[in-house]
Design a protein around this motif. Structure first.
Motif, mmCIF file in Angstrom:
data_model
loop_
_atom_site.group_PDB
_atom_site.id
_atom_site.type_symbol
_atom_site.label_atom_id
_atom_site.label_comp_id
_atom_site.label_asym_id
_atom_site.label_seq_id
_atom_site.Cartn_x
_atom_site.Cartn_y
_atom_site.Cartn_z
ATOM 1 N N HIS A 102 0.835 -1.210 0.000
ATOM 2 C CA HIS A 102 0.000 0.000 0.000
ATOM 3 C C HIS A 102 0.868 1.258 0.000
ATOM 4 O O HIS A 102 0.452 2.308 -0.489
ATOM 5 C CB HIS A 102 -0.968 -0.013 1.193
ATOM 6 C CG HIS A 102 -0.298 0.041 2.542
ATOM 7 N ND1 HIS A 102 0.465 -0.992 3.049
ATOM 8 C CD2 HIS A 102 -0.276 1.006 3.506
ATOM 9 C CE1 HIS A 102 0.925 -0.661 4.248
ATOM 10 N NE2 HIS A 102 0.486 0.538 4.548
ATOM 11 N N VAL A 103 2.097 1.140 0.507
ATOM 12 C CA VAL A 103 2.987 2.308 0.556
ATOM 13 C C VAL A 103 3.493 2.638 -0.858
ATOM 14 O O VAL A 103 3.474 3.802 -1.283
ATOM 15 C CB VAL A 103 4.174 2.037 1.524
ATOM 16 C CG1 VAL A 103 5.137 3.214 1.537
ATOM 17 C CG2 VAL A 103 3.670 1.739 2.925
ATOM 18 N N ILE A 104 3.900 1.614 -1.576
ATOM 19 C CA ILE A 104 4.404 1.806 -2.941
ATOM 20 C C ILE A 104 3.287 2.370 -3.837
ATOM 21 O O ILE A 104 3.527 3.245 -4.684
ATOM 22 C CB ILE A 104 4.970 0.463 -3.484
ATOM 23 C CG1 ILE A 104 6.212 0.059 -2.673
ATOM 24 C CG2 ILE A 104 5.283 0.512 -4.979
ATOM 25 C CD1 ILE A 104 7.347 1.088 -2.671
ATOM 26 N N LYS A 105 2.061 1.892 -3.603
ATOM 27 C CA LYS A 105 0.930 2.444 -4.379
ATOM 28 C C LYS A 105 0.679 3.896 -3.973
ATOM 29 O O LYS A 105 0.449 4.751 -4.831
ATOM 30 C CB LYS A 105 -0.333 1.620 -4.102
ATOM 31 C CG LYS A 105 -0.348 0.290 -4.827
ATOM 32 C CD LYS A 105 -1.664 -0.404 -4.562
ATOM 33 C CE LYS A 105 -1.586 -1.861 -4.971
ATOM 34 N NZ LYS A 105 -2.543 -2.706 -4.271
ATOM 35 N N ALA A 106 0.754 4.168 -2.662
ATOM 36 C CA ALA A 106 0.421 5.509 -2.163
ATOM 37 C C ALA A 106 1.367 6.575 -2.691
ATOM 38 O O ALA A 106 0.963 7.723 -2.882
ATOM 39 C CB ALA A 106 0.424 5.512 -0.636
ATOM 40 N N ILE A 107 2.630 6.213 -2.927
ATOM 41 C CA ILE A 107 3.575 7.233 -3.435
ATOM 42 C C ILE A 107 3.645 7.213 -4.963
ATOM 43 O O ILE A 107 4.507 7.866 -5.566
ATOM 44 C CB ILE A 107 4.998 7.085 -2.825
ATOM 45 C CG1 ILE A 107 5.607 5.705 -3.114
ATOM 46 C CG2 ILE A 107 4.986 7.368 -1.324
ATOM 47 C CD1 ILE A 107 7.083 5.613 -2.775
ATOM 48 N N ASN A 108 2.736 6.426 -5.566
ATOM 49 C CA ASN A 108 2.609 6.423 -7.027
ATOM 50 C C ASN A 108 3.872 6.037 -7.778
ATOM 51 O O ASN A 108 4.261 6.716 -8.753
ATOM 52 C CB ASN A 108 2.159 7.806 -7.518
ATOM 53 C CG ASN A 108 0.664 7.879 -7.541
ATOM 54 O OD1 ASN A 108 0.002 6.895 -7.909
ATOM 55 N ND2 ASN A 108 0.124 9.016 -7.110
ATOM 56 N N VAL A 109 4.511 4.989 -7.333
ATOM 57 C CA VAL A 109 5.663 4.472 -8.081
ATOM 58 C C VAL A 109 5.136 4.044 -9.457
ATOM 59 O O VAL A 109 4.103 3.363 -9.533
ATOM 60 C CB VAL A 109 6.300 3.268 -7.338
ATOM 61 C CG1 VAL A 109 7.368 2.589 -8.180
ATOM 62 C CG2 VAL A 109 6.885 3.736 -5.998
ATOM 63 N N PRO A 110 5.785 4.458 -10.558
ATOM 64 C CA PRO A 110 5.272 4.103 -11.884
ATOM 65 C C PRO A 110 5.031 2.592 -12.009
ATOM 66 O O PRO A 110 5.822 1.788 -11.500
ATOM 67 C CB PRO A 110 6.382 4.555 -12.833
ATOM 68 C CG PRO A 110 7.118 5.601 -12.074
ATOM 69 C CD PRO A 110 7.006 5.251 -10.617
ATOM 70 N N VAL A 111 3.937 2.236 -12.693
ATOM 71 C CA VAL A 111 3.489 0.844 -12.754
ATOM 72 C C VAL A 111 4.596 -0.111 -13.207
ATOM 73 O O VAL A 111 4.762 -1.190 -12.647
ATOM 74 C CB VAL A 111 2.263 0.736 -13.689
ATOM 75 C CG1 VAL A 111 1.775 -0.700 -13.793
ATOM 76 C CG2 VAL A 111 1.148 1.632 -13.180
#
Ligand code: PLP
Length: 376
Positions: free
Chosen positions: A334-343
């Motif tokens: 959820h952290v990696i998603k929250a900071i919007n790491v490119p897909v």
């Protein structure tokens, strides 16, 4: 080769802490609550440990309750505070540890989850927006804000002092999950202005299954009912060896913070230089400077973090894909998603966290092995 580079998951017990714990297993094993002389030493050891822990974070001893660790401290702070209030609004951030997120979710009150910026920072603007929303919705109300001091995955350190000032300007109460921060960066509860703070010993070279909760006088009522231990707040016979070991480990880490920070920054620098000088495609997640000194959270384009973690495991190197808990879920955290790491980078995320016992050679070996595995 065996290199342990997953110190955000847990740390090795400090040898001095281990030695200090020993007498409380076989010699001074009395129940601290017993009335005879045999238990006097044991009771004193607990209170001495409480004074040490309090001193390390600039608190008063009566403001420290020993718990079973970070998860319990977070649950205690959030559930106990919300249970004491008829109307409550709970504000937290999208990158909190699950023990905070789920405790807030299960508090029985409305929960507002603030977004973070691309570095994982909770901005004062977002905090004000959330607090304004709370003020509109619940009246009469209490507001509890819980924002972690440092993130366990990406290492980003929040500006807790500024955030707590904003929280208090709304008459709200501020809890911080400082599990990754205590013993690693200077923590002074007076300067930070926090009302409650959670910590866990196994993150700062203390034993597992022990931690503490700092709370301002009179803020929390009883959480565990029973025999009245822990100043009446958390009943249950105390884990004396662990309490003693935690205090010794914390004191040592706090005294050595400057030295350890310099050492860890040197290691992360050595690691990062090797990676930068290679031709692998990666991004560093988290804040470029406001981050825990030993933390490197990296996403490799088009790779599998899970696969890399296992390949390094076969070479005797321990790193992780995110938090230890997320390795069970095996999803993008959820952290990696929250900071919007490119897909295209997300799945290729690994977390390398060096500790005070790692050497420069460890850092270089981890970097070189990672590069080798990426190129397979
Ligand atoms: N909070 C954070 C930020 C953590 O990193 C962890 C552990 O990974 C916890 C809470 C839970 O601590 P414990 O393992 O002591 O229950």
């Amino acid at each position: 080769m065996k290199i342990y580079a997953d110190n955000a998951a847990t740390t090795r017990l400090d040898i001095d802490a281990f030695e200090a714990m020993k007498p409380y297993f076989l010699d001074d094993f009395a129940n601290p609550s017993s009335a005879y002389n045999f238990s006097k030493n044991v009771k004193q050891a607990i209170e001495e440990a409480r004074r040490t822990v309090a001193l390390c974070i600039n608190a008063q001893p009566e403001q420290i309750i020993f718990t079973s660790g970070g998860t319990e401290s977070n649950n205690h702070a959030i559930k106990c505070f919300t249970a004491q209030n008829q109307h409550c609004c709970v504000v937290t951030s999208s990158i909190e540890h699950h023990s905070v997120l789920y405790a807030c979710e299960n508090s029985g009150f409305e929960q507002l989850i603030m977004p973070v910026d691309k570095y994982g920072v909770v901005t004062n603007e977002e905090l004000k927006i959330a607090l304004d929303k709370c003020c509109l919705k619940t009246s009469p109300f209490s507001i509890l804000v819980s924002i972690m001091t440092a993130n366990n995955e990406i290492g980003t350190i929040q500006n807790i002092k500024a955030l707590s000032e904003t929280v208090h300007s709304y008459g709200a109460i501020f809890h911080t999950d400082a599990v990754q921060a205590v013993g690693h960066i200077p923590i002074d509860v007076q300067t930070l202005g926090v009302d409650m703070l959670s910590a866990s010993a196994h993150k700062f070279n203390g034993p597992k299954g022990i931690g503490f909760l700092y709370s301002k006088n009179g803020l929390l009522q009883i959480f565990h009912h029973g025999g009245g231990q822990e100043l009446g707040m958390r009943a249950g016979t105390e884990n004396v060896p662990a309490i003693v070991g935690m205090a010794v480990a914390l004191k040592k880490n706090v005294e050595e913070i400057k030295h350890n920070t310099e050492h860890l920054l040197h290691l992360t620098d050595a690691f990062f230089t090797i990676l930068k000088n290679s031709d692998v495609d990666f991004i560093l997640n988290g804040h470029p400077t406001e981050r825990l000194p030993g933390n490197l959270n990296i996403s490799f384009k088009g790779k599998s973090g899970e696969g890399l973690m296992h390949m390094l495991d076969l070479k005797g190197i321990c790193i992780s894909t995110g938090s230890a808990c997320d390795s069970i879920n095996q999803q993008v955290s959820h952290v990696i998603k929250a900071i919007n790491v490119p897909v295209e980078y997300r799945e290729g995320t690994v977390r390398v966290t060096f500790g005070k016992e790692n050497s420069e050679k460890d850092a270089m070996d981890v970097a070189n092995t990672l590069i080798k595995m990426i190129k397979i």
